[in-house]
Design a protein around this motif. Structure first.
Motif, mmCIF file in Angstrom:
data_model
loop_
_atom_site.group_PDB
_atom_site.id
_atom_site.type_symbol
_atom_site.label_atom_id
_atom_site.label_comp_id
_atom_site.label_asym_id
_atom_site.label_seq_id
_atom_site.Cartn_x
_atom_site.Cartn_y
_atom_site.Cartn_z
ATOM 1 N N TYR A 97 17.155 11.021 -102.982
ATOM 2 C CA TYR A 97 16.806 10.123 -101.873
ATOM 3 C C TYR A 97 15.894 10.834 -100.876
ATOM 4 O O TYR A 97 16.265 11.089 -99.737
ATOM 5 N N LEU A 98 14.695 11.153 -101.325
ATOM 6 C CA LEU A 98 13.754 11.912 -100.486
ATOM 7 C C LEU A 98 13.090 11.009 -99.442
ATOM 8 O O LEU A 98 12.606 9.921 -99.767
ATOM 9 N N SER A 99 13.052 11.493 -98.206
ATOM 10 C CA SER A 99 12.213 10.891 -97.173
ATOM 11 C C SER A 99 11.024 11.816 -96.969
ATOM 12 O O SER A 99 11.211 12.963 -96.539
ATOM 13 N N VAL A 100 9.820 11.336 -97.261
ATOM 14 C CA VAL A 100 8.659 12.220 -97.097
ATOM 15 C C VAL A 100 8.306 12.404 -95.623
ATOM 16 O O VAL A 100 7.576 13.326 -95.270
ATOM 17 N N THR A 101 8.832 11.525 -94.780
ATOM 18 C CA THR A 101 8.638 11.711 -93.334
ATOM 19 C C THR A 101 9.475 12.898 -92.872
ATOM 20 O O THR A 101 8.997 13.769 -92.144
ATOM 21 N N ALA A 102 10.734 12.946 -93.346
ATOM 22 C CA ALA A 102 11.625 14.032 -92.929
ATOM 23 C C ALA A 102 11.267 15.339 -93.639
ATOM 24 O O ALA A 102 11.440 16.424 -93.079
ATOM 25 N N ASP A 103 10.781 15.263 -94.873
ATOM 26 C CA ASP A 103 10.526 16.471 -95.664
ATOM 27 C C ASP A 103 9.174 16.366 -96.395
ATOM 28 O O ASP A 103 9.109 16.213 -97.615
ATOM 29 N N PRO A 104 8.070 16.459 -95.607
ATOM 30 C CA PRO A 104 6.747 16.321 -96.228
ATOM 31 C C PRO A 104 6.444 17.422 -97.243
ATOM 32 O O PRO A 104 5.695 17.206 -98.199
ATOM 33 N N LEU B 56 14.505 2.874 -98.332
ATOM 34 C CA LEU B 56 13.694 2.386 -97.215
ATOM 35 C C LEU B 56 12.236 2.286 -97.649
ATOM 36 O O LEU B 56 11.454 1.534 -97.070
ATOM 37 N N SER B 57 11.862 3.046 -98.680
ATOM 38 C CA SER B 57 10.539 2.888 -99.277
ATOM 39 C C SER B 57 10.589 1.695 -100.233
ATOM 40 O O SER B 57 11.259 1.747 -101.270
ATOM 41 N N PRO B 58 9.904 0.596 -99.895
ATOM 42 C CA PRO B 58 9.979 -0.583 -100.763
ATOM 43 C C PRO B 58 9.409 -0.326 -102.154
ATOM 44 O O PRO B 58 9.849 -0.921 -103.139
ATOM 45 N N TYR B 59 8.438 0.585 -102.248
ATOM 46 C CA TYR B 59 7.869 0.905 -103.557
ATOM 47 C C TYR B 59 8.924 1.605 -104.423
ATOM 48 O O TYR B 59 9.014 1.366 -105.624
ATOM 49 N N SER B 60 9.711 2.494 -103.790
ATOM 50 C CA SER B 60 10.797 3.162 -104.512
ATOM 51 C C SER B 60 11.892 2.155 -104.846
ATOM 52 O O SER B 60 12.457 2.177 -105.958
ATOM 53 N N ARG B 61 12.193 1.277 -103.885
ATOM 54 C CA ARG B 61 13.300 0.324 -104.101
ATOM 55 C C ARG B 61 13.001 -0.607 -105.273
ATOM 56 O O ARG B 61 13.879 -0.928 -106.057
ATOM 57 N N VAL C 246 -0.184 13.871 -103.770
ATOM 58 C CA VAL C 246 -0.578 13.149 -102.555
ATOM 59 C C VAL C 246 0.619 12.865 -101.646
ATOM 60 O O VAL C 246 0.511 12.090 -100.680
ATOM 61 N N GLY C 247 1.758 13.486 -101.935
ATOM 62 C CA GLY C 247 2.875 13.516 -100.985
ATOM 63 C C GLY C 247 3.546 12.190 -100.705
ATOM 64 O O GLY C 247 4.007 11.952 -99.582
ATOM 65 N N ARG C 248 3.613 11.321 -101.712
ATOM 66 C CA ARG C 248 4.239 10.011 -101.477
ATOM 67 C C ARG C 248 5.377 9.779 -102.460
ATOM 68 O O ARG C 248 5.446 10.418 -103.519
ATOM 69 N N VAL C 249 6.223 8.822 -102.127
ATOM 70 C CA VAL C 249 7.247 8.349 -103.065
ATOM 71 C C VAL C 249 6.944 6.883 -103.383
ATOM 72 O O VAL C 249 6.302 6.199 -102.578
ATOM 73 N N LEU D 232 5.764 11.384 -112.821
ATOM 74 C CA LEU D 232 4.857 10.240 -112.707
ATOM 75 C C LEU D 232 4.843 9.773 -111.264
ATOM 76 O O LEU D 232 5.895 9.717 -110.615
ATOM 77 N N ILE D 233 3.652 9.402 -110.781
ATOM 78 C CA ILE D 233 3.544 8.880 -109.414
ATOM 79 C C ILE D 233 2.972 7.467 -109.461
ATOM 80 O O ILE D 233 2.458 7.037 -110.504
ATOM 81 N N GLU D 234 3.090 6.747 -108.324
ATOM 82 C CA GLU D 234 2.535 5.404 -108.141
ATOM 83 C C GLU D 234 3.465 4.370 -108.793
ATOM 84 O O GLU D 234 3.612 4.361 -110.025
ATOM 85 N N SER D 235 4.070 3.513 -107.966
ATOM 86 C CA SER D 235 5.122 2.629 -108.488
ATOM 87 C C SER D 235 4.629 1.740 -109.632
ATOM 88 O O SER D 235 5.364 1.507 -110.598
ATOM 89 N N GLY D 236 3.382 1.248 -109.543
ATOM 90 C CA GLY D 236 2.878 0.401 -110.628
ATOM 91 C C GLY D 236 2.805 1.146 -111.951
ATOM 92 O O GLY D 236 3.168 0.616 -113.006
ATOM 93 N N ALA D 237 2.346 2.404 -111.901
ATOM 94 C CA ALA D 237 2.239 3.216 -113.121
ATOM 95 C C ALA D 237 3.625 3.590 -113.634
ATOM 96 O O ALA D 237 3.851 3.647 -114.855
#
Ligand SMILES: N[C@@H](CCC(=O)N[C@@H](CS)C(=O)NCC(=O)O)C(=O)O
Length: 205
Positions: A31-38, A9-14, A47-50, A61-66
């Motif tokens: 399959y982490l949802s940061v909304t359900a499990d911050p 559901l996260s387009p960056y992850s997809r 920074v708590g994102r996927v 590594l974080i940030e889809s571009g990186a």
């Protein structure tokens, strides 16, 4: 083995998941949802994102571009979904930037509606975000033609654009009315029919 953290559901992850499948990079998936499990989100990413890509030695590594940059270096220039140099690389990165920019604005507009109490939603700001998203969609439409966006095979610009359009069609359908972006729709349909896209379908919320 690598582990990709984040749900589809996260387009960056997809977009990362689809790229890993197209490139035959073996990986596990969380399959982490940061909304359900911050809390878990903050554990794996300061920074708590996927998405997050966890390497074999535990580095994350974080940030889809990186993350995509890491993956393209891993598979090498012959297989890379981002051209290694020159005009083609510049075009690919710019089109990816437009498509992910649309996503940034669309996600912000969704958060404005869903994360605030109704009386605190600032409608002029939401409308501004939607206008920015529409600007990016219109720009991408002008770059679409019968083939792929850059070069003669699918690349990260196509994947990011298609993932973005599919996300909008599900989450913010008013931004992509039928008929307004026919070439972008056609590109999206072509991508979504591919096994790598089918393997990572967008879960409906
Ligand atoms: N620019 C980042 C965006 C990542 C992002 O915003 N992910 C969303 C999920 S679609 C998220 O984790 N949101 C939680 C939050 O920002 O609190 C990337 O490309 O990785």
């Amino acid at each position: 083995m690598l582990t990709l953290i984040g749900r589809n559901l996260s387009p960056y992850s997809r977009r990362v998941a689809i790229a890993m499948t197209l490139l035959d990079v073996p990986h596990h998936r969380e399959y982490l949802s940061v909304t359900a499990d911050p809390e878990r989100g903050l554990e794996v990413n300061p920074v708590g994102r996927v998405p997050v890509l966890q390497l074999e030695d535990g580095e994350r590594l974080i940030e889809s571009g990186a993350i995509l940059d890491y993956l393209m270096e891993l598979v090498g220039p012959a297989k890379s979904l981002i051209p290694p140099h020159g005009r083609a690389r510049r075009d690919c990165l710019q089109l990816m930037a437009i498509a992910s920019g649309v996503l940034d604005k669309a996600v912000a507009a969704i958060y404005e509606m869903r994360r605030r109490p109704a009386e605190k939603v600032h409608e002029p700001w939401r409308q501004h975000l939607l206008r920015q998203a529409s600007g990016g969609l219109a720009a991408l439409e002008t770059h679409c033609h019968d083939g792929w966006l850059v070069g003669d095979r699918i690349g990260m610009a196509d994947i990011t654009a298609a993932v973005m359009v599919t996300f909008l069609r599900v989450m913010l359908p008013e931004t992509v009315p039928a008929g307004l972006y026919p070439k972008l729709y056609a590109l999206t349909e072509r991508c979504e029919a591919m096994p790598a896209f089918q393997a990572h379908k967008l879960e409906t919320p």
